[in-house]
Design an enzyme around this catalytic site. Sequence first.
Site, mmCIF file in Angstrom:
data_model
loop_
_atom_site.group_PDB
_atom_site.id
_atom_site.type_symbol
_atom_site.label_atom_id
_atom_site.label_comp_id
_atom_site.label_asym_id
_atom_site.label_seq_id
_atom_site.Cartn_x
_atom_site.Cartn_y
_atom_site.Cartn_z
ATOM 1 N N SER A 153 43.799 30.085 -9.359
ATOM 2 C CA SER A 153 42.923 28.922 -9.514
ATOM 3 C C SER A 153 42.603 28.411 -8.113
ATOM 4 O O SER A 153 43.357 28.672 -7.162
ATOM 5 C CB SER A 153 43.664 27.832 -10.292
ATOM 6 N N TYR A 166 51.001 22.540 -12.778
ATOM 7 C CA TYR A 166 49.941 23.562 -12.755
ATOM 8 C C TYR A 166 49.684 24.035 -11.326
ATOM 9 O O TYR A 166 49.641 25.244 -11.050
ATOM 10 C CB TYR A 166 48.663 22.975 -13.369
HETATM 11 P P1 NAD Z 1 41.971 29.222 -22.249
HETATM 12 O O1 NAD Z 1 42.820 28.122 -22.756
HETATM 13 O O2 NAD Z 1 40.756 29.583 -23.019
HETATM 14 O O3 NAD Z 1 42.808 30.554 -22.066
HETATM 15 C C1 NAD Z 1 44.167 30.612 -21.849
HETATM 16 C C2 NAD Z 1 44.717 31.705 -22.744
HETATM 17 O O4 NAD Z 1 46.105 31.888 -22.485
HETATM 18 C C3 NAD Z 1 44.568 31.338 -24.235
HETATM 19 O O5 NAD Z 1 43.938 32.419 -24.891
HETATM 20 C C4 NAD Z 1 45.997 31.187 -24.705
HETATM 21 O O6 NAD Z 1 46.200 31.584 -26.047
HETATM 22 C C5 NAD Z 1 46.727 32.107 -23.738
HETATM 23 N N1 NAD Z 1 48.161 31.826 -23.621
HETATM 24 C C6 NAD Z 1 48.752 30.606 -23.465
HETATM 25 N N2 NAD Z 1 50.088 30.755 -23.455
HETATM 26 C C7 NAD Z 1 50.336 32.079 -23.586
HETATM 27 C C8 NAD Z 1 51.521 32.849 -23.637
HETATM 28 N N3 NAD Z 1 52.719 32.283 -23.559
HETATM 29 N N4 NAD Z 1 51.401 34.189 -23.791
HETATM 30 C C9 NAD Z 1 50.188 34.783 -23.893
HETATM 31 N N5 NAD Z 1 49.028 34.099 -23.842
HETATM 32 C C10 NAD Z 1 49.119 32.763 -23.695
HETATM 33 O O7 NAD Z 1 41.611 28.815 -20.759
HETATM 34 P P2 NAD Z 1 40.952 29.686 -19.584
HETATM 35 O O8 NAD Z 1 40.182 28.746 -18.788
HETATM 36 O O9 NAD Z 1 40.294 30.888 -20.118
HETATM 37 O O10 NAD Z 1 42.246 30.088 -18.742
HETATM 38 C C11 NAD Z 1 42.549 31.431 -18.377
HETATM 39 C C12 NAD Z 1 43.214 31.452 -17.022
HETATM 40 O O11 NAD Z 1 42.279 31.017 -16.033
HETATM 41 C C13 NAD Z 1 44.431 30.530 -16.892
HETATM 42 O O12 NAD Z 1 45.430 31.183 -16.126
HETATM 43 C C14 NAD Z 1 43.877 29.338 -16.130
HETATM 44 O O13 NAD Z 1 44.868 28.673 -15.378
HETATM 45 C C15 NAD Z 1 42.871 30.038 -15.226
HETATM 46 N N6 NAD Z 1 41.849 29.140 -14.677
HETATM 47 C C16 NAD Z 1 40.871 28.605 -15.477
HETATM 48 C C17 NAD Z 1 39.907 27.786 -14.905
HETATM 49 C C18 NAD Z 1 38.783 27.184 -15.697
HETATM 50 O O14 NAD Z 1 38.001 26.403 -15.116
HETATM 51 N N7 NAD Z 1 38.611 27.480 -16.964
HETATM 52 C C19 NAD Z 1 39.953 27.515 -13.539
HETATM 53 C C20 NAD Z 1 40.957 28.064 -12.771
HETATM 54 C C21 NAD Z 1 41.898 28.890 -13.349
#
Ligand code: NAD
Length: 268
Positions: A153, A166
């Site tokens: 991130s 986080y």
């Molecule tokens: P999201 O909530 O759609 O996806 C997260 C996924 O992780 C979900 O499908 C959830 O079911 C899964 N998950 C949670 N706990 C789990 C576990 N114990 N085992 C297996 N799967 C698990 O959100 P996203 O934005 O798609 O996030 C994906 C990644 O991207 C994360 O690591 C998040 O920190 C990172 N991220 C997202 C953003 C953003 O702006 N959306 C920005 C920076 C980083």
Amino acid sequence: MKQKLEGQIAIVTGASSGIGAGVAKEMAKEGATVVVNFPVASTKNMAQVVVDEIVANGGRAVAYECDVSKEDQVKKMFTDIVSTFGTVDILVNNAGLQKDAPFTEMTLDQWNFVLGVNLTGQFLCAREAIKEFLRRGVNGKSKSAGKIICMSSVHEVIPWAGHANYAASKGGVMLMMKTIAQEFAPMKIRINSIAPGAIATPINHDAWDTAAHLQNLLKLIPQKRIGQVEDIGKAAVWLASDDADYVNGTTIFVDGGMTLYPGFEGNG
Ligand code: NAD
């Protein structure tokens, strides 16, 4: 034209929604067989929707339940996938979540939960993937014995008040990624991170769900648009492909300029 990930097996964790689903779909378009990981039975249907879309578009995918923070489940996932498909070529360590709280009110459970999934989960999956890469070696499908992409991130470098667990998890991912990239580069294993900025997914729904919220968010993004999961999916395909063969141990920021100190746009 040859697809960039033809014949390769990719595990994408947390792929039933958001960025993981986007990465799974882009990798499948480039010829990878994708394991769409989901954490609990209640998210199985969402994972199946992702699998069905990939298959409908002529790709290959399976859904697989595994909580990445649980060592026994992670070991079983890798054993099952290797026994079904012969090996694993790509791991996308994407699963992640938030449990936000002001620091003095943050409970140990909130701290441990986020670190358990976002950092320990990436450690457990990376360890099993690397063991398999070392066992197999370079197999002709890629110049590398294996590739890992850690979903970090912008908060691996930008402090984030109210989100200490986080931000600590993503800072931890950065140095875990660099350390294991250094350790395994001689064995032709490439390990990198993607640091998304604000990508429209369920994790940050509150930040873009109304025009006012979106307007506020765009102040932090010099490019003045919120990111889409395809922005991350395409970067992940490139990083996993031989086009990025000399890229190792680095973080690619895919953030519309969020890390460019946007507060200084108007001369500070
Ligand atoms: P999201 O909530 O759609 O996806 C997260 C996924 O992780 C979900 O499908 C959830 O079911 C899964 N998950 C949670 N706990 C789990 C576990 N114990 N085992 C297996 N799967 C698990 O959100 P996203 O934005 O798609 O996030 C994906 C990644 O991207 C994360 O690591 C998040 O920190 C990172 N991220 C997202 C953003 C953003 O702006 N959306 C920005 C920076 C980083």
